[in-house]
Enzyme design. Structure first.
Site, PDB file in Angstrom:
ATOM      1  N   GLU A   1      10.325   0.740  10.048  1.00 45.17           N
ATOM      2  CA  GLU A   1      11.263   1.857   9.877  1.00 45.17           C
ATOM      3  C   GLU A   1      10.503   3.105  10.266  1.00 45.17           C
ATOM      4  O   GLU A   1       9.583   3.516   9.562  1.00 45.17           O
ATOM      5  CB  GLU A   1      11.713   1.985   8.413  1.00 45.17           C
ATOM      6  CG  GLU A   1      12.375   0.760   7.839  1.00 45.17           C
ATOM      7  CD  GLU A   1      13.796   0.583   8.299  1.00 45.17           C
ATOM      8  OE1 GLU A   1      14.264   1.393   9.132  1.00 45.17           O
ATOM      9  OE2 GLU A   1      14.439  -0.367   7.848  1.00 45.17           O
TER      10      GLU A   1
ATOM     11  N   CYS B   1      13.213  10.454   7.289  1.00 53.00           N
ATOM     12  CA  CYS B   1      13.189   9.959   8.677  1.00 53.00           C
ATOM     13  C   CYS B   1      14.578  10.016   9.300  1.00 53.00           C
ATOM     14  O   CYS B   1      14.721  10.207  10.493  1.00 53.00           O
ATOM     15  CB  CYS B   1      12.627   8.548   8.721  1.00 53.00           C
ATOM     16  SG  CYS B   1      13.302   7.465   7.466  1.00 53.00           S
TER      17      CYS B   1
ATOM     18  N   GLY C   1       3.676   3.031  13.811  1.00 54.67           N
ATOM     19  CA  GLY C   1       4.479   1.830  14.045  1.00 54.67           C
ATOM     20  C   GLY C   1       4.094   1.152  15.357  1.00 54.67           C
ATOM     21  O   GLY C   1       4.007  -0.075  15.451  1.00 54.67           O
TER      22      GLY C   1
ATOM     23  N   GLU D   1      10.156  15.106  16.190  1.00 53.46           N
ATOM     24  CA  GLU D   1      10.442  15.057  14.761  1.00 53.46           C
ATOM     25  C   GLU D   1       9.544  16.053  14.026  1.00 53.46           C
ATOM     26  O   GLU D   1       8.320  15.992  14.133  1.00 53.46           O
ATOM     27  CB  GLU D   1      10.191  13.647  14.232  1.00 53.46           C
ATOM     28  CG  GLU D   1      10.591  13.478  12.785  1.00 53.46           C
ATOM     29  CD  GLU D   1      10.392  12.047  12.289  1.00 53.46           C
ATOM     30  OE1 GLU D   1       9.378  11.428  12.656  1.00 53.46           O
ATOM     31  OE2 GLU D   1      11.255  11.564  11.531  1.00 53.46           O
TER      32      GLU D   1
ATOM     33  N   LYS E   1       0.839  -1.203   0.000  1.00 57.31           N
ATOM     34  CA  LYS E   1       0.000   0.000   0.000  1.00 57.31           C
ATOM     35  C   LYS E   1       0.870   1.247   0.000  1.00 57.31           C
ATOM     36  O   LYS E   1       1.578   1.531   0.966  1.00 57.31           O
ATOM     37  CB  LYS E   1      -0.915   0.065   1.222  1.00 57.31           C
ATOM     38  CG  LYS E   1      -1.902   1.228   1.080  1.00 57.31           C
ATOM     39  CD  LYS E   1      -2.575   1.634   2.378  1.00 57.31           C
ATOM     40  CE  LYS E   1      -1.875   2.746   3.099  1.00 57.31           C
ATOM     41  NZ  LYS E   1      -1.952   4.075   2.468  1.00 57.31           N
TER      42      LYS E   1
ATOM     43  N   GLY F   1       7.164   4.517   8.241  1.00 58.63           N
ATOM     44  CA  GLY F   1       6.297   5.650   8.509  1.00 58.63           C
ATOM     45  C   GLY F   1       6.543   6.187   9.902  1.00 58.63           C
ATOM     46  O   GLY F   1       7.646   6.074  10.436  1.00 58.63           O
ATOM     47  N   SER F   2       5.495   6.707  10.494  1.00 61.88           N
ATOM     48  CA  SER F   2       5.679   7.400  11.773  1.00 61.88           C
ATOM     49  C   SER F   2       5.806   6.408  12.929  1.00 61.88           C
ATOM     50  O   SER F   2       5.327   5.279  12.862  1.00 61.88           O
ATOM     51  CB  SER F   2       4.500   8.327  12.036  1.00 61.88           C
ATOM     52  OG  SER F   2       3.353   7.563  12.363  1.00 61.88           O
ATOM     53  N   THR F   3       6.440   6.860  13.986  1.00 63.51           N
ATOM     54  CA  THR F   3       6.579   6.033  15.178  1.00 63.51           C
ATOM     55  C   THR F   3       5.214   5.724  15.794  1.00 63.51           C
ATOM     56  O   THR F   3       4.974   4.618  16.262  1.00 63.51           O
ATOM     57  CB  THR F   3       7.514   6.748  16.179  1.00 63.51           C
ATOM     58  OG1 THR F   3       8.848   6.685  15.657  1.00 63.51           O
ATOM     59  CG2 THR F   3       7.483   6.091  17.546  1.00 63.51           C
TER      60      THR F   3
END
Lengths: 304, 493, 290
Positions: free
Chosen positions: B267, B301, B250, B398, B193, B245-247
């Protein structure tokens, strides 16, 4: 600037250089795409920065006169072309060039100091310099004592430049580092700082007799040194890459590099020169192409 | 006599526009989901528009996959795995992946243009970095397909099955390559995706995959927003999940997969320190700082978003850095001279500006350089935030934009401590001329990728991934291959 | 044993092992454990979440020193553990027997545990070579990837075999430079406590291994939720408990490894891939030029 007593800088404190980083920066300059009006402006500027050069053992007054003629009549079919900045010759040819250039406004530059090796006693180098100045050279392109530099004898290198500068009188002094013999960009930056501290008006990459001659990484390193010197002292020093720059695209890349490293103040023949023999015609061909839309042939441009 | 001199870049030699030509690009008005080798509409018939962030105009409409579509895609991947891909000779499998690599190289310029149109990144980057690296990534992993038995000592590696993969909007095609190449080479089939703001190069890749004859169902691409990704991660028939993507997302994924036994790689975010010691090659450090934070508008990132500079060189370094930033050209992503393109979306621009306001409210100094940004489109000028401490939010969180915070330090240990004082651990940089200090610092940084005297370098052979909250598992290189294999070393291994 | 013995046995107090010391649980609680050999009951500490917290502090404090110790030194120390265990084999066999393991099997388990220690002692200076790579990147950079310890590992040890399971889970973690807080087998805790004494006598720095006895149900959520724990080893934890632990672990992205129904007596249950389970791969780039 009133000259304080020149002092040899501590070369161990010269900012280090990372070669891979320099090469990456250069690749960015090369990726600039110079189009249309900005291209014409760049090409015309490049043309005006050329030190048209002949430095052959076989040079004769006849050859030098032809070169001077070319300097004054770059391409008569195009109107409003700038002239080159100077004609660069050996000391024995200065008077010939001076006469040939007359009141054109084009300067005579002379190599000196036992060019290209510099392997001669200081007295010979100074005589060489004085002779060229007396014969009418407005600019002196000296070579540094690379052997002494590589041997770590920086005082000798420094003192020679100081002495030659004194011998130049009003003539501008360009100091040739012969970067192709220095072995690393760190050494290039150190030699640049040394030369500028000793009084160089310009620093110059190469004699043209050693390969590699001018490269963009070497030139960028020297531009950074010039910037450091300027920020430190307020004294502006010029830059002359010489040898190996023979096409317009490369010349434009050098100008991009200059534009984005030292900025607007340096974008003039007063502060930047190309030492080159065949660059002029390639720039002329490109200008003609921009004007006509047709790719050009060297058959339509006088060789000298 | 030593007057304070400054460099002037205005009025300099201005470069005329140098637009990349777009007449060779073929784009459809609408794209379906790529399932079982064919483009089909979403079961619901829903679509959404992907827009060009530089012009704020729609480029194409794209199908929005629901859970029914995700089911269909996973079923197609399962069937392809069971009937074709897992049975194929590894060398033949590798040849398909090689084909993908070559086909991307052939169509590289078209992909680069579409990437810049859809995502806002400068054509210089999509042309010189994203697309060539994507092709190289497939080429690297293709060669592993028939060499798996040599990769892991003592192991008997086997493919896992069907992999679900969700990728972000900052490097759309490159992230697709990072996900697909090792998965396919290792013998897995995939449902991927792409991000909702940048689906086009993945869909162009789907066309390419069909063109090179990859068996239907081996790669399926479902477009959609977060709900689509959530449906994918919750799907019970996955054997592997991979996310970039984002933490925050995740963490949700890790919770969702808890107890399922499905292996995953993540990641995630980062807040990397870029450390300049007093003996650094300052001009190259400046370049590395610029490349560290302004590459891809800072939508990276592993961006070097925290500059830590020795007090001994802070002043000359910042002077040179500001001068360098002033030469950056911000504008049309499709202009070959653009250094900083458009911010990827309106939402992201708002988020970045909010952080700049937070920095200002925290009492920091905000400096913005570079060329003037265009009046329309989503743009943010390159920004330095000075006068901040470790306790400031702009230092801790971030930002994911062209915003660099600047802190100074006195000693090596102080730099190390500040660098590691974060829940993140994706990357870091160190600039020094002394080899022994390089290895001391690179060893001390708790981060998965450390650049010494360089920054933001990527290569298919080079493993990439985070410590701590920056994720787990590696992508790239030998270690990235292992993430798509069962090494057969018994439970837990 | 007969009642004719002239001297009274001195019974051992089974305590916790935290930061190189043997404290009782701060909670004062204990679990009574009936010896399988008919020698009566012993009391084992029932560690609390505060004991666990203290153990994590000790483990965190030991990370810097242990991860920086040379591979050679770590190998020497782990070999020393094996030597110490070998020397006390009879005691461990007796304790395993007390925990209900048949005598022959208990002796075999102790031998296998010693051999496993020797196996991993030899890995300390080799796994880096096996798990590393030099990566031939296209640009002018030297690029390499090597493993580094994840940090503090919290482990729920296998229920059985009590000693071999403990060794097989803890040792690869410390071979790799991590420090460990481990919860011993609830049903076989005695050898764990005695193993702490072996560690203590083997130059293992305090805090590198911390051993708790207690109840999984009570402690697992704290192990999974602690923000200064980097990884979680879950051995034979029920599906529901493991799921809850993995969810809690997501808060700070603990690396979770589950070991279910592993035959720890099999040679294949020891490998560098067990070391790799608690390693992070770090990639370093460096320019190459004159």
């Amino acid at each position: 600037m009133s000259a304080a007593e020149p002092r040899l800088p501590d070369l161990a404190r010269v900012t280090p250089v990372d070669t891979v980083g320099v090469e990456e920066r250069v690749a960015r300059f090369r990726s600039r795409s110079i189009k249309t009006a900005s291209k014409v402006a760049g090409l015309r500027l490049a043309l005006s920065m050329i030190d048209l050069t002949t430095l052959e053992g076989a040079d004769t007054p006849g050859k030098v006169r032809q070169l001077c003629a070319k300097a004054q009549h770059l391409h008569e079919r195009m109107a409003d072309l700038p002239t080159v900045a100077a004609v660069c010759v050996y000391p024995t040819m200065v008077s010939v060039a001076r006469d040939a250039l007359g009141a054109s406004g084009i300067e005579v530059a002379s190599v000196a100091t036992a060019f290209p090796s510099g392997q001669a006693p200081l007295s010979v180098k100074l005589d060489d310099t004085r002779m060229a100045v007396e014969a009418g050279a407005a600019e002196i392109d000296m070579v540094i004592a690379r052997g002494a530099f590589l041997a770590g004898d920086y005082d000798t290198v420094f003192d020679e430049i100081v002495a030659v500068k004194a011998a130049c009188g009003d003539a501008h002094l360009k100091v040739i580092l012969e970067t192709g013999e220095l072995g690393s960009l760190d050494r290039v930056r150190q030699a640049s700082m040394l030369a500028m501290a000793a009084g160089a008006d310009f620093i110059k990459t190469s004699t043209g007799k050693i390969k590699p001659a001018a490269t963009m990484p070497v030139t960028l390193t020297m531009l950074h040194a010039i910037r450091d010197h300027y920020l430190e002292t307020g004294v502006q020093v010029g830059m002359k890459p010489a040898g190996g720059i023979s096409d317009s695209k490369t010349a434009l890349h050098y100008l991009v590099m200059l534009n984005e490293t030292l900025g607007a103040e340096w974008m003039t023949p007063r502060w930047f020169r190309f030492g080159a023999s065949s660059l002029a015609n390639d720039v002329l061909m490109q200008l003609e192409k921009q004007a006509t839309g047709r790719y050009q042939s060297l058959d339509y441009f006088s060789k000298d | 006599m030593a007057t304070k001199s400054t460099l002037a870049f205005e009025p300099g030699w201005q470069y005329d526009p140098a637009p990349e030509s777009t007449d060779h690009v073929s784009l459809r008005d609408s794209y379906g989901l790529f399932i079982d080798g064919e483009f089909t509409p979403a079961a619901s018939g829903k679509t959404f528009e992907t827009i060009n962030p530089a012009t704020q105009t729609p480029i194409a409409s794209v199908a929005q996959a629901g859970s029914e579509d995700v089911d269909r895609a996973v079923a197609a991947a399962r069937k392809a795995y069971d009937t074709v891909w897992s049975k194929m000779k590894p060398a033949e499998r590798g040849k398909y992946v090689f084909r993908i690599a070559r086909a991307i190289a052939e169509r590289a310029r078209e992909f680069a243009v579409v990437e810049s149109m859809d995502g806002g990144k400068p054509i210089r980057e999509s042309r010189d970095i994203d697309i060539p690296l994507a092709s190289a990534h497939f080429f690297y992993y293709a060669g592993w397909a028939d060499k798996l038995n040599y990769a892991f000592p003592g192991a008997s590696p086997k493919s896992l099955g069907v992999a679900g993969q969700v990728i972000p909007w900052n490097f759309p095609l490159l992230m697709a390559a990072w996900k697909l190449a090792p998965a396919l080479a290792a013998g897995n089939t995939v449902v991927l995706k792409p991000a909702e703001t940048t689906p086009l190069t993945a869909l162009k890749l789907a066309e390419l995959i069909a063109d090179v004859g990859l068996p239907p169902g081996v790669v399926n691409i479902v477009t959609g927003e977060g709900d689509t990704g959530a449906a994918l991660v919750r799907h019970p028939d996955l054997d592997k999940f991979a996310f970039t993507g984002s933490t925050a997302v995740g963490r949700d994924i890790m919770r969702t997969l808890a107890g399922t036994g499905t292996p995953y790689t993540l990641e995630l975010g980062g807040k990397a320190a870029n450390i300049v010691l007093e003996d650094a090659a300052l001009d190259q450090a400046v370049e590395g700082i610029v490349n560290g934070i302004f590459f891809n508008q800072g939508h990276v990132c592993c961006a070097g978003s925290r500059l830590l500079v020795s007090e001994a060189v802070a002043e000359p370094l910042l002077e040179r850095l500001r001068a360098r930033i002033d030469t950056l050209i911000e504008g049309d992503p499709l202009d070959k001279n653009t250094d900083i393109g458009a911010i990827n979306s309106e939402a992201q621009l708002a988020r970045i500006n909010e952080y700049i306001d937070i920095g200002r409210a925290e009492g920091a100094d905000i400096w913005q350089g570079g060329s003037d940004a265009p009046q329309s489109g989503y743009y943010c000028r390159p920004t330095l935030i000075t006068g901040v401490a470790q306790s400031n939010r702009v230092v801790q969180e971030e930002i994911f934009g062209p915003v660099l915070t600047v802190q100074t330090f006195r000693t090596f240990d102080e730099a190390r401590e500040k660098a590691n004082n974060t829940p993140y651990g994706l990357s870091g940089g160190v600039w020094t001329d002394k080899g022994s200090r390089i290895f001391k610092m690179t060893g001390a940084l708790r981060a998965g990728v450390v650049w010494a005297n360089t920054f933001n370098k990527f290569d298919p052979t080079s493993p990439f991934g985070g410590y701590k909250e920056s994720g787990m598992g590696r992508e790239g290189g030998l270690h990235g291959l292992g993430a798509y294999l069962d090494l057969g070393m018994g439970a837990g291994a | 044993m007969s009642g004719e013995r002239a001297r009274l046995d001195v019974a051992k107090t089974y305590k916790l092992y935290i930061g190189g010391k043997f404290p009782r649980t701060e909670s004062g609680r204990y679990a009574s454990f009936e010896r399988g050999d008919g020698a009566g009951a012993v009391n084992v500490c029932r560690a609390s979440r505060k004991d666990f917290r203290n153990a994590v502090v000790a483990a965190r404090g030991a990370v810097a020193g242990w991860s920086a110790a040379s591979a050679y030194l770590r190998g020497q120390i782990i070999y020393r553990i094996a030597e110490m265990l070998e020397g006390r084999a009879a005691q461990f066999a007796s304790e395993l027997h007390a925990e209900g393991v048949a005598e022959a099997a208990a002796a075999a388990q102790v031998e296998a545990s010693v051999d496993r220690l020797i196996h991993y002692a030899g890995w300390t200076d080799k796994y880096t070579q096996v798990l590393s790579s030099v990566n031939p990147v296209a640009s002018s950079h030297f690029n390499f990837s090597l493993p580094e310890p994840t940090g503090v590992v919290a482990a729920v040890l296998p229920e059985r075999p009590g000693l071999l399971g403990l060794v097989s889970v803890i040792v690869p973690a410390i071979v790799g430079g991590n420090t460990v807080v481990a919860l011993a087998s609830e049903s076989h805790p005695l050898s764990a406590v005695s193993f702490a004494e072996v560690l203590h006598a083997s130059d293992v720095p305090g805090g590198v291994v911390n051993l708790l006895t207690g109840q999984r149900d009570e402690l697992l959520s704290h192990m999974a939720g602690h923000m200064d724990v980097n990884a979680l080893a879950l051995c034979d934890v029920s599906a529901d408990a493991a799921t809850a632990a993995e969810k809690a672990a997501a808060e700070n992205f603990k690396r979770v490894r589950r070991f279910d129904d592993v035959d720890w007596s099999a040679d294949a249950s020891a490998s560098p891939w067990h070391i790799e389970a608690f390693q992070e791969i770090k990639t370093t780039w460096h320019p190459v030029a004159n």
